[in-house]
Scaffold this motif. Structure first.
Motif, PDB file in Angstrom:
ATOM      1  N   UNK A  15       0.505   8.685   5.956  1.00  0.00           N
ATOM      2  CA  UNK A  15       0.158   8.756   7.562  1.00  0.00           C
ATOM      3  C   UNK A  15       1.638   9.121   8.441  1.00  0.00           C
ATOM      4  N   UNK A  16       2.764   8.609   8.066  1.00  0.00           N
ATOM      5  CA  UNK A  16       3.978   8.972   8.749  1.00  0.00           C
ATOM      6  C   UNK A  16       4.140  10.439   8.203  1.00  0.00           C
ATOM      7  N   UNK A  17       3.546  10.694   7.077  1.00  0.00           N
ATOM      8  CA  UNK A  17       4.009  12.073   6.505  1.00  0.00           C
ATOM      9  C   UNK A  17       3.202  13.058   7.298  1.00  0.00           C
ATOM     10  N   UNK A  18       2.337  12.929   8.031  1.00  0.00           N
ATOM     11  CA  UNK A  18       1.483  13.615   8.835  1.00  0.00           C
ATOM     12  C   UNK A  18       0.080  13.976   7.947  1.00  0.00           C
ATOM     13  N   UNK A  19       0.116  13.396   6.786  1.00  0.00           N
ATOM     14  CA  UNK A  19      -1.277  13.648   6.243  1.00  0.00           C
ATOM     15  C   UNK A  19      -2.766  13.360   7.171  1.00  0.00           C
ATOM     16  N   UNK A  20      -3.514  13.885   7.016  1.00  0.00           N
ATOM     17  CA  UNK A  20      -4.686  13.474   7.824  1.00  0.00           C
ATOM     18  C   UNK A  20      -5.448  12.196   7.147  1.00  0.00           C
ATOM     19  N   UNK A  21      -6.342  11.550   7.937  1.00  0.00           N
ATOM     20  CA  UNK A  21      -6.888  10.287   7.466  1.00  0.00           C
ATOM     21  C   UNK A  21      -7.733  10.730   6.155  1.00  0.00           C
ATOM     22  N   UNK A  22      -8.634  11.716   6.319  1.00  0.00           N
ATOM     23  CA  UNK A  22      -9.277  12.192   5.185  1.00  0.00           C
ATOM     24  C   UNK A  22      -8.549  12.509   3.813  1.00  0.00           C
ATOM     25  N   UNK A  23      -7.463  13.012   4.193  1.00  0.00           N
ATOM     26  CA  UNK A  23      -6.766  13.340   2.779  1.00  0.00           C
ATOM     27  C   UNK A  23      -6.229  12.155   2.245  1.00  0.00           C
ATOM     28  N   UNK A  24      -5.850  11.118   3.249  1.00  0.00           N
ATOM     29  CA  UNK A  24      -5.105   9.793   2.527  1.00  0.00           C
ATOM     30  C   UNK A  24      -6.341   9.065   1.705  1.00  0.00           C
ATOM     31  N   UNK A  25      -7.403   8.966   2.465  1.00  0.00           N
ATOM     32  CA  UNK A  25      -8.606   8.412   1.913  1.00  0.00           C
ATOM     33  C   UNK A  25      -8.974   9.190   0.594  1.00  0.00           C
ATOM     34  N   UNK A  26      -8.804  10.417   0.489  1.00  0.00           N
ATOM     35  CA  UNK A  26      -9.155  10.944  -0.823  1.00  0.00           C
ATOM     36  C   UNK A  26      -8.248  10.555  -1.858  1.00  0.00           C
ATOM     37  N   UNK A  27      -7.017  10.488  -1.533  1.00  0.00           N
ATOM     38  CA  UNK A  27      -5.798  10.070  -2.320  1.00  0.00           C
ATOM     39  C   UNK A  27      -6.037   8.938  -2.988  1.00  0.00           C
ATOM     40  N   UNK A  28      -6.262   7.795  -2.046  1.00  0.00           N
ATOM     41  CA  UNK A  28      -6.490   6.539  -2.373  1.00  0.00           C
ATOM     42  C   UNK A  28      -7.509   6.308  -3.116  1.00  0.00           C
ATOM     43  N   UNK A  29      -8.796   6.959  -2.760  1.00  0.00           N
ATOM     44  CA  UNK A  29     -10.022   6.820  -3.436  1.00  0.00           C
ATOM     45  C   UNK A  29     -10.630   5.582  -3.055  1.00  0.00           C
ATOM     46  N   UNK A  30     -11.855   5.399  -3.273  1.00  0.00           N
ATOM     47  CA  UNK A  30     -12.663   4.330  -3.126  1.00  0.00           C
ATOM     48  C   UNK A  30     -12.868   3.928  -1.549  1.00  0.00           C
ATOM     49  N   UNK A  31     -12.231   4.708  -0.584  1.00  0.00           N
ATOM     50  CA  UNK A  31     -12.205   4.557   0.871  1.00  0.00           C
ATOM     51  C   UNK A  31     -12.712   5.801   1.521  1.00  0.00           C
ATOM     52  N   UNK A  32     -13.134   5.557   2.659  1.00  0.00           N
ATOM     53  CA  UNK A  32     -13.429   6.578   3.527  1.00  0.00           C
ATOM     54  C   UNK A  32     -12.222   6.886   4.633  1.00  0.00           C
TER      55      UNK A  32
END
Length: 190
Positions: A15-32
DNA sequence: CCCTGATTCGC
DNA sequence: GCGAATCAGG
């Protein structure tokens, strides 16, 4: 899946890196992305890098700055006058810079602007062509990739049709190859 | 239409 | 605390 320490950590980092929420969610997996955003808020880091406190009003000229930022790092200007090249085969630079808020003191983090024709890009095109929607000319809309596939003279011709990214005419993959930096000036072979 | 984050509110 | 649904924008 719960918010383990690691996952929260990764969340913060991205998040602090500027990634979008969707990207973060995708990275984490199992979350929207909603989950991510919700968590972000709960963590109280809605603001991307402790940005200057929003004074309630939007961009006020504010002639008087009682508590000026210690170090008003000016973003390096990119004065790029539109230079229309009369007759040159050069791909028009998208010139779409990510408006990421950078903590003062740091120049510009990741700038993947470097265009490089890599085999990956070409391979990517092949991949996309395989998953292309294969839409016809009539199906083209403002939001469908207009990358032509095949030979117009044959029946094996269609358009990619995948969703475009922003205002570009092509999908992400095709944008990548569409704006190839002009390779070395090729002598006019005649 | 695709995407973004922000907020709400039942769980 | 969680996150889907919804809202508000680009």
């Amino acid at each position: 899946m719960s918010w383990t320490d690691e996952r929260v950590e990764l969340l913060k980092k991205m998040w602090n890196d500027g990634q979008s929420a969707s990207q973060i969610a995708k990275e984490l997996g199992n979350v929207t992305r909603n989950a991510v955003i919700g968590k972000v808020h709960r963590l109280g880091l809605s603001n991307r890098a402790g940005l200057a406190p929003v004074a309630g009003e939007e961009d006020e000229p504010e002639a008087q700055a009682p508590a000026p930022a210690p170090e008003p790092v000016e973003v390096p200007p990119a004065p790029e006058p539109e230079i229309e090249e009369p007759s040159t085969q050069s791909a028009a630079p998208p010139a779409s810079n990510r408006r990421a808020i950078i903590p003062a003191g740091q120049p510009l983090p990741p700038q993947p602007s470097a265009n490089e024709i890599s085999p990956e890009a070409l391979a990517s095109v092949r991949e996309v062509e395989k998953s292309a929607k294969r839409i016809g000319l009539m199906e083209l809309t403002e939001r469908t990739c207009k990358w032509p596939i095949g030979d117009p003279a044959t029946e094996q011709f269609w358009f990619c049709g995948l969703p475009v990214q922003s205002g570009k005419p092509y999908c992400e993959a095709h944008v990548g190859v569409a704006f190839q930096p002009m390779s070395s000036r090729r002598d006019r072979k005649r």
